[in-house]
Design a protein around this motif. Structure first.
Motif, PDB file in Angstrom:
ATOM      1  N   PHE A   1       0.867  -1.264  -0.034  1.00 42.73           N
ATOM      2  CA  PHE A   1       0.133  -0.064  -0.052  1.00 42.73           C
ATOM      3  C   PHE A   1       0.972   1.288   0.114  1.00 42.73           C
ATOM      4  O   PHE A   1       0.331   2.380  -0.631  1.00 42.73           O
TER       5      PHE A   1
ATOM      6  N   TYR B   1      -0.517   5.438   1.290  1.00 36.33           N
ATOM      7  CA  TYR B   1      -2.044   4.597   1.087  1.00 36.33           C
ATOM      8  C   TYR B   1      -2.283   5.135  -0.239  1.00 36.33           C
ATOM      9  O   TYR B   1      -2.058   6.279  -0.836  1.00 36.33           O
TER      10      TYR B   1
ATOM     11  N   PHE C   1      -0.868   0.677   6.176  1.00 31.22           N
ATOM     12  CA  PHE C   1      -0.272   1.798   5.720  1.00 31.22           C
ATOM     13  C   PHE C   1       0.998   2.473   6.270  1.00 31.22           C
ATOM     14  O   PHE C   1       1.675   3.344   6.216  1.00 31.22           O
TER      15      PHE C   1
END
Length: 274
Positions: A133, A154, A189
């Motif tokens: 991510f 992210y 994240f």
């Protein structure tokens, strides 16, 4: 007596919510339903009114926490606003669905959610961070007081989609959503924990404003009971944010896991047997 208990519940909700980034609704909602219906101290209370009370409380919990975390510069405002975009429609939809829930259904679904949250808290430290991510999304950096630099990030589309679901749960059950957001921010994240908690409370504040507007429109806010809850939650959130800077929250998270699990089981049993 009910007012005194509500002050205590709100104080504890604000403190715990701010300390670990939860928002406090997971404490206020079941505790208020218990003293209101099981103990008969608030006979006119309903699941809708408890949720309305909870989202009003979280405005002040989120505000007090955010003001404290602003001083330590751990709030990621850009992330907060991006996550807020997804949570707006989710929280409005959740508030609308909430009006159709009777008490047994509310207890059953809320109990299931509490158990899921307790499992998330149980396994979050055992899960390995997912770097995909970060590598395929909006990347940011944070340097802590010790000079250590963290790189986190992210994909914006995924963050908006995820926070839509969190916003829906928040509007439906009156929880802040931090119990779902914080583990995701840390595991998926790669957020530094203190930044995740501070940013979560900023998001709780923003989301709760929309949530409250929706529940006011639907007539779900019991204004009389906001009198003891608001100051209790505000003071508790200030204390929680101060403690967050000084102690590790591992012990409290462990206690919270157990509390959520027990409350969830009890809520499901009540929902089935009602």
């Amino acid at each position: 007596m009910a007012f005194i208990l509500l002050v205590i519940i709100a104080l504890f909700s604000g403190l715990l919510g701010s300390l670990v980034g939860l928002g406090g609704g997971v404490v206020l909602v079941p505790a208020t339903l218990y003293i209101g219906l099981n103990l008969g101290m608030i006979p006119d209370i309903t699941p809708q009114k408890v949720v309305g009370l909870s989202v009003v409380m979280m405005i002040f919990t989120g505000l007090a926490s955010t003001l404290s975390y602003m001083k330590s510069k751990t709030v990621d405002y850009k992330t907060g606003y991006i996550f807020f975009i997804g949570s707006i429609p989710g929280s409005i939809l959740g508030a609308w669905v909430n009006k159709g829930l009777d008490l047994p259904s509310f207890n059953l679904y809320f109990g299931i959610l509490l158990i899921i949250l307790s499992i998330i808290l149980l396994v979050r430290d055992k899960l390995k961070p997912v770097e995909w991510f970060v590598k395929n999304g909006l990347q940011q950096e944070f340097t802590d007081a010790q000079g250590k630099t963290f790189v986190y990030g992210y994909p914006i589309w995924f963050a908006i989609l995820f926070t839509f679901g969190v916003g829906f749960a928040s509007g439906l059950f009156g929880i802040g959503g931090g119990s779902m957001i914080v583990p995701a921010m840390i595991i998926l994240f790669l957020f530094p924990p203190h930044v995740a908690i501070a940013t979560s409370m900023f998001l709780v504040f923003l989301t709760s404003v929309v949530n409250t507007a929706s529940h006011i429109y639907l007539g779900h806010v019991p204004w009389l009971y906001t009198i003891p809850v608001i100051p209790g939650a505000y003071i508790g959130a200030k204390l929680g944010a101060a403690l967050n800077k000084k102690i590790k929250s591992d012990t409290l998270v462990l206690v919270l896991r157990i509390i959520l699990l027990l409350l969830g089981i009890r809520s499901i049993v009540e929902g089935i047997l009602a």
